[in-house]
Write a protein that holds these residues in place. Sequence first.
Motif, PDB file in Angstrom:
ATOM      1  N   GLY A 163     -13.505   3.308   1.283  1.00 11.62           N
ATOM      2  CA  GLY A 163     -12.349   2.434   1.083  1.00 11.62           C
ATOM      3  C   GLY A 163     -11.642   2.155   2.393  1.00 11.62           C
ATOM      4  O   GLY A 163     -11.482   3.057   3.231  1.00 11.62           O
TER       5      GLY A 163
ATOM      6  N   VAL B 187     -15.902   3.784   5.347  1.00 16.54           N
ATOM      7  CA  VAL B 187     -16.655   2.584   4.990  1.00 16.54           C
ATOM      8  C   VAL B 187     -15.865   1.761   3.975  1.00 16.54           C
ATOM      9  O   VAL B 187     -15.211   2.318   3.094  1.00 16.54           O
TER      10      VAL B 187
ATOM     11  N   THR C  96     -12.939  -5.556   3.481  1.00 14.27           N
ATOM     12  CA  THR C  96     -11.532  -5.895   3.661  1.00 14.27           C
ATOM     13  C   THR C  96     -10.799  -5.654   2.346  1.00 14.27           C
ATOM     14  O   THR C  96     -11.271  -6.047   1.288  1.00 14.27           O
TER      15      THR C  96
ATOM     16  N   PHE D 169      -3.078  -8.646   2.152  1.00 15.54           N
ATOM     17  CA  PHE D 169      -2.111  -9.395   1.336  1.00 15.54           C
ATOM     18  C   PHE D 169      -0.756  -8.698   1.326  1.00 15.54           C
ATOM     19  O   PHE D 169       0.209  -9.223   0.802  1.00 15.54           O
ATOM     20  N   ALA D 170      -0.701  -7.488   1.874  1.00 13.77           N
ATOM     21  CA  ALA D 170       0.502  -6.664   1.703  1.00 13.77           C
ATOM     22  C   ALA D 170       1.662  -7.152   2.575  1.00 13.77           C
ATOM     23  O   ALA D 170       1.463  -7.780   3.612  1.00 13.77           O
ATOM     24  N   SER D 171       2.870  -6.831   2.121  1.00 16.61           N
ATOM     25  CA  SER D 171       4.086  -7.297   2.796  1.00 16.61           C
ATOM     26  C   SER D 171       4.383  -6.531   4.082  1.00 16.61           C
ATOM     27  O   SER D 171       5.234  -6.934   4.855  1.00 16.61           O
TER      28      SER D 171
ATOM     29  N   LYS E 229      14.240  -6.668  -2.468  1.00 15.85           N
ATOM     30  CA  LYS E 229      13.341  -5.600  -2.884  1.00 15.85           C
ATOM     31  C   LYS E 229      13.809  -4.250  -2.353  1.00 15.85           C
ATOM     32  O   LYS E 229      14.213  -4.153  -1.190  1.00 15.85           O
TER      33      LYS E 229
ATOM     34  N   PRO F 186       1.677 -13.593   0.584  1.00 13.24           N
ATOM     35  CA  PRO F 186       0.325 -13.278   1.051  1.00 13.24           C
ATOM     36  C   PRO F 186      -0.519 -14.541   1.260  1.00 13.24           C
ATOM     37  O   PRO F 186      -0.255 -15.543   0.600  1.00 13.24           O
TER      38      PRO F 186
ATOM     39  N   VAL G  41     -20.701   0.989   0.038  1.00 15.21           N
ATOM     40  CA  VAL G  41     -21.529   2.112  -0.397  1.00 15.21           C
ATOM     41  C   VAL G  41     -22.350   1.592  -1.572  1.00 15.21           C
ATOM     42  O   VAL G  41     -21.807   1.178  -2.601  1.00 15.21           O
TER      43      VAL G  41
ATOM     44  N   GLY H  86     -12.300  -3.078  -6.232  1.00 12.93           N
ATOM     45  CA  GLY H  86     -13.670  -2.893  -6.723  1.00 12.93           C
ATOM     46  C   GLY H  86     -13.980  -1.468  -7.145  1.00 12.93           C
ATOM     47  O   GLY H  86     -15.094  -1.176  -7.558  1.00 12.93           O
ATOM     48  N   GLY H  87     -13.005  -0.566  -7.056  1.00 12.12           N
ATOM     49  CA  GLY H  87     -13.239   0.826  -7.446  1.00 12.12           C
ATOM     50  C   GLY H  87     -13.392   0.983  -8.946  1.00 12.12           C
ATOM     51  O   GLY H  87     -14.112   1.861  -9.432  1.00 12.12           O
TER      52      GLY H  87
ATOM     53  N   SER I 161       2.001   1.884  -1.414  1.00 11.17           N
ATOM     54  CA  SER I 161       1.544   2.513  -0.172  1.00 11.17           C
ATOM     55  C   SER I 161       1.960   3.983  -0.115  1.00 11.17           C
ATOM     56  O   SER I 161       1.234   4.810   0.437  1.00 11.17           O
ATOM     57  N   GLY I 162       3.124   4.307  -0.676  1.00 14.47           N
ATOM     58  CA  GLY I 162       3.584   5.705  -0.664  1.00 14.47           C
ATOM     59  C   GLY I 162       2.610   6.597  -1.407  1.00 14.47           C
ATOM     60  O   GLY I 162       2.257   7.683  -0.931  1.00 14.47           O
TER      61      GLY I 162
ATOM     62  N   ALA J 237      -0.519   5.927  -1.934  1.00 17.86           N
ATOM     63  CA  ALA J 237      -1.778   5.934  -1.170  1.00 17.86           C
ATOM     64  C   ALA J 237      -1.688   6.970  -0.036  1.00 17.86           C
ATOM     65  O   ALA J 237      -2.604   7.775   0.169  1.00 17.86           O
TER      66      ALA J 237
HETATM   67  C1  LIG Z   1      -0.433  -8.598  -2.586  1.00 22.13           C
HETATM   68  C2  LIG Z   1      -0.140  -7.158  -2.325  1.00 22.13           C
HETATM   69  C3  LIG Z   1       1.136  -6.811  -1.889  1.00 22.13           C
HETATM   70  C4  LIG Z   1       1.433  -5.476  -1.663  1.00 22.13           C
HETATM   71  N1  LIG Z   1       2.688  -5.172  -1.250  1.00 22.13           N
HETATM   72  C5  LIG Z   1       3.016  -3.880  -1.098  1.00 22.13           C
HETATM   73  C6  LIG Z   1       4.350  -3.516  -0.739  1.00 22.13           C
HETATM   74  O1  LIG Z   1       5.239  -4.362  -0.560  1.00 22.13           O
HETATM   75  N2  LIG Z   1       4.624  -2.203  -0.613  1.00 22.13           N
HETATM   76  C7  LIG Z   1       3.692  -1.234  -0.831  1.00 22.13           C
HETATM   77  O2  LIG Z   1       4.011  -0.059  -0.699  1.00 22.13           O
HETATM   78  N3  LIG Z   1       2.428  -1.547  -1.172  1.00 22.13           N
HETATM   79  C8  LIG Z   1       2.070  -2.845  -1.320  1.00 22.13           C
HETATM   80  N4  LIG Z   1       0.797  -3.166  -1.671  1.00 22.13           N
HETATM   81  C9  LIG Z   1      -0.126  -2.070  -2.051  1.00 22.13           C
HETATM   82  C10 LIG Z   1      -0.892  -1.383  -0.957  1.00 22.13           C
HETATM   83  O3  LIG Z   1      -1.125  -2.193   0.165  1.00 22.13           O
HETATM   84  C11 LIG Z   1      -2.272  -0.916  -1.450  1.00 22.13           C
HETATM   85  O4  LIG Z   1      -3.006  -2.062  -1.803  1.00 22.13           O
HETATM   86  C12 LIG Z   1      -2.257  -0.069  -2.650  1.00 22.13           C
HETATM   87  O5  LIG Z   1      -1.489   1.034  -2.342  1.00 22.13           O
HETATM   88  C13 LIG Z   1      -3.693   0.339  -3.039  1.00 22.13           C
HETATM   89  O6  LIG Z   1      -4.432   0.831  -1.956  1.00 22.13           O
HETATM   90  P1  LIG Z   1      -5.864   1.488  -2.104  1.00 22.13           P
HETATM   91  O7  LIG Z   1      -6.293   1.861  -0.750  1.00 22.13           O
HETATM   92  O8  LIG Z   1      -5.843   2.533  -3.145  1.00 22.13           O
HETATM   93  O9  LIG Z   1      -6.820   0.335  -2.704  1.00 22.13           O
HETATM   94  P2  LIG Z   1      -7.302  -1.054  -2.113  1.00 22.13           P
HETATM   95  O10 LIG Z   1      -6.330  -1.609  -1.169  1.00 22.13           O
HETATM   96  O11 LIG Z   1      -7.705  -1.872  -3.290  1.00 22.13           O
HETATM   97  O12 LIG Z   1      -8.615  -0.685  -1.269  1.00 22.13           O
HETATM   98  C14 LIG Z   1      -9.834  -0.341  -1.862  1.00 22.13           C
HETATM   99  C15 LIG Z   1     -10.907  -0.311  -0.792  1.00 22.13           C
HETATM  100  O13 LIG Z   1     -12.107   0.250  -1.333  1.00 22.13           O
HETATM  101  C16 LIG Z   1     -13.195  -0.533  -0.904  1.00 22.13           C
HETATM  102  N5  LIG Z   1     -14.352  -0.364  -1.808  1.00 22.13           N
HETATM  103  C17 LIG Z   1     -14.424  -0.538  -3.148  1.00 22.13           C
HETATM  104  N6  LIG Z   1     -15.702  -0.323  -3.557  1.00 22.13           N
HETATM  105  C18 LIG Z   1     -16.419   0.009  -2.445  1.00 22.13           C
HETATM  106  C19 LIG Z   1     -17.782   0.347  -2.199  1.00 22.13           C
HETATM  107  N7  LIG Z   1     -18.694   0.385  -3.166  1.00 22.13           N
HETATM  108  N8  LIG Z   1     -18.158   0.618  -0.951  1.00 22.13           N
HETATM  109  C20 LIG Z   1     -17.270   0.586   0.068  1.00 22.13           C
HETATM  110  N9  LIG Z   1     -15.964   0.264  -0.090  1.00 22.13           N
HETATM  111  C21 LIG Z   1     -15.555  -0.012  -1.337  1.00 22.13           C
HETATM  112  C22 LIG Z   1     -12.633  -1.944  -0.888  1.00 22.13           C
HETATM  113  O14 LIG Z   1     -13.484  -2.783  -0.130  1.00 22.13           O
HETATM  114  C23 LIG Z   1     -11.284  -1.691  -0.246  1.00 22.13           C
HETATM  115  O15 LIG Z   1     -11.442  -1.602   1.154  1.00 22.13           O
HETATM  116  C24 LIG Z   1       0.449  -4.476  -1.865  1.00 22.13           C
HETATM  117  C25 LIG Z   1      -0.840  -4.826  -2.272  1.00 22.13           C
HETATM  118  C26 LIG Z   1      -1.137  -6.150  -2.505  1.00 22.13           C
HETATM  119  C27 LIG Z   1      -2.534  -6.471  -2.962  1.00 22.13           C
END
Ligand SMILES: Cc1cc2nc3c(=O)[nH]c(=O)nc-3n(C[C@H](O)[C@H](O)[C@H](O)COP(=O)(O)OP(=O)(O)OC[C@H]3O[C@@H](n4cnc5c(N)ncnc54)[C@H](O)[C@@H]3O)c2cc1C
Length: 427
Positions: free
Chosen positions: A16, A38, A41, A46-48, A128, A258, A287, A325-326, A409-410, A412
Amino acid sequence: MIKDNPEINCELAVIGAGMAGIASALFASKRGISTVQVGLTSGIIFASGLIDLMGVHPISDGKIWENPWKAINALTSDIPNHPFARINKDDIHKAFEEFLAFMNNAGLPYCRYENRNAKMIMPVGSVKHTYCVPQTMWNGVLALEKKCSCLIIDIRGLRGFSARQITETLKTSWPALRHARISFPNTDHLEEVYTEPIARCLSLSENRKALAQIVIPHVKDASMVGFPAIFGIHNSVEIYRDLQEMIGVTIFEIPTIPPSITGLRIKETFESQLPQKGVRLLLQKKVLKVHRNKGGFVLDIGGSDTEYTVKAKGIILASGRFLGGGLHADRKQIRESIFNLPVFQVGERKNWHSQNFLDPKGHLINMAGLEIDNMFHPLDSLGKPVFKTLFAAGSILAHQDWLRMKCGSGLAIASAFAAVNAFKKQV
Ligand SMILES: Cc1cc2nc3c(=O)[nH]c(=O)nc-3n(C[C@H](O)[C@H](O)[C@H](O)COP(=O)(O)OP(=O)(O)OC[C@H]3O[C@@H](n4cnc5c(N)ncnc54)[C@H](O)[C@@H]3O)c2cc1C
């Protein structure tokens, strides 16, 4: 070069490249764990750029919390399976300190009130509650608090950011707020302009000078000037300081819709810094398959065919939800995409979504995800860890709707911290 060595051995593979993946890779590198990351994108572009910790609970009442730590107390008592309930508060504090220190050293500093959420103006005038705000935006938090005389700049042709609407929405409580519309230098002939090329343009000081010259006549009695987030990608603080000096009053950025350059700043900061900390990045790769191997894992990685084989003692699965995609929803159930791990289901498909797409109470499907133990191991149907060295972090975890709880993000960052520390203990 990695390409000359398609078999890579490491201690930890992070799957991820979203906030949970980059935070996991960062914490692992700081603990001396050899790490491969790995991912394609992620939603991060798209995040703020704002980092929420905990803002709304319960979702059904839309209750907004001033103090994110008190919000976490209430949340974990009401939803004991929420991932925050599995991390002790000291560790959440430490995770933030470590993450923010890294951002500061990497040239993308954040500001916060340690024990309260800040209020930030959003691109169409809503406000916000969030926890950490990029330094280039922080004066906007102060301007809103003090309701000082403030000018918001609109850029002709920039869609999705309306200084006029910000002023209209906030003027009852903030009479000293006004707006002005300008053309960004050399864009008069364009019908539409976009934040990314404008931001890149401002890396040149002559373009900053030209922008400052256009803005100065509009400042008049304003003690602060707000701009859409355009202050560069790699050197936002330098651009912000430079413009501030030229314009002669305090300035700040406001997030745009975004895709925003604020998300791009985070992405590019990590992509340039992590390799310097020893993390091997296999970006824009997936992966494809994971096999078990002598107490560890072998990962086949590539576009459509295997290009690299990574052997790792452990894995942190930070592959996100449906957007990342998870998780994948078929007609009957929600599945985890790589390991086919058991997923906490949320009843029949007909109840997954509310009729109203924008329902403030959210959609049931957003509480689906992986069940974990206190070590952040995904669990099997009997409630036992699936593998001793498999951990999960971020939005793939069950019992949280990060978008509506305002904890994206917190969560995460904190879950990545917990998963990396658990990995370190386990191996
Ligand atoms: C429009 C938008 C606005 C946001 N605004 C805020 C905000 O204001 N404040 C805030 O705190 N958070 C915000 N966020 C949330 C934050 O940025 C994160 O998206 C959220 O916390 C989830 O993160 P994540 O890493 O768990 O998942 P994701 O960001 O979804 O990342 C998942 C990753 O896993 C990868 N992956 C999936 N399957 C596979 C595979 N088979 N092989 C390899 N890689 C794979 C994907 O390619 C991706 O890189 C926002 C998100 C979005 C989309």
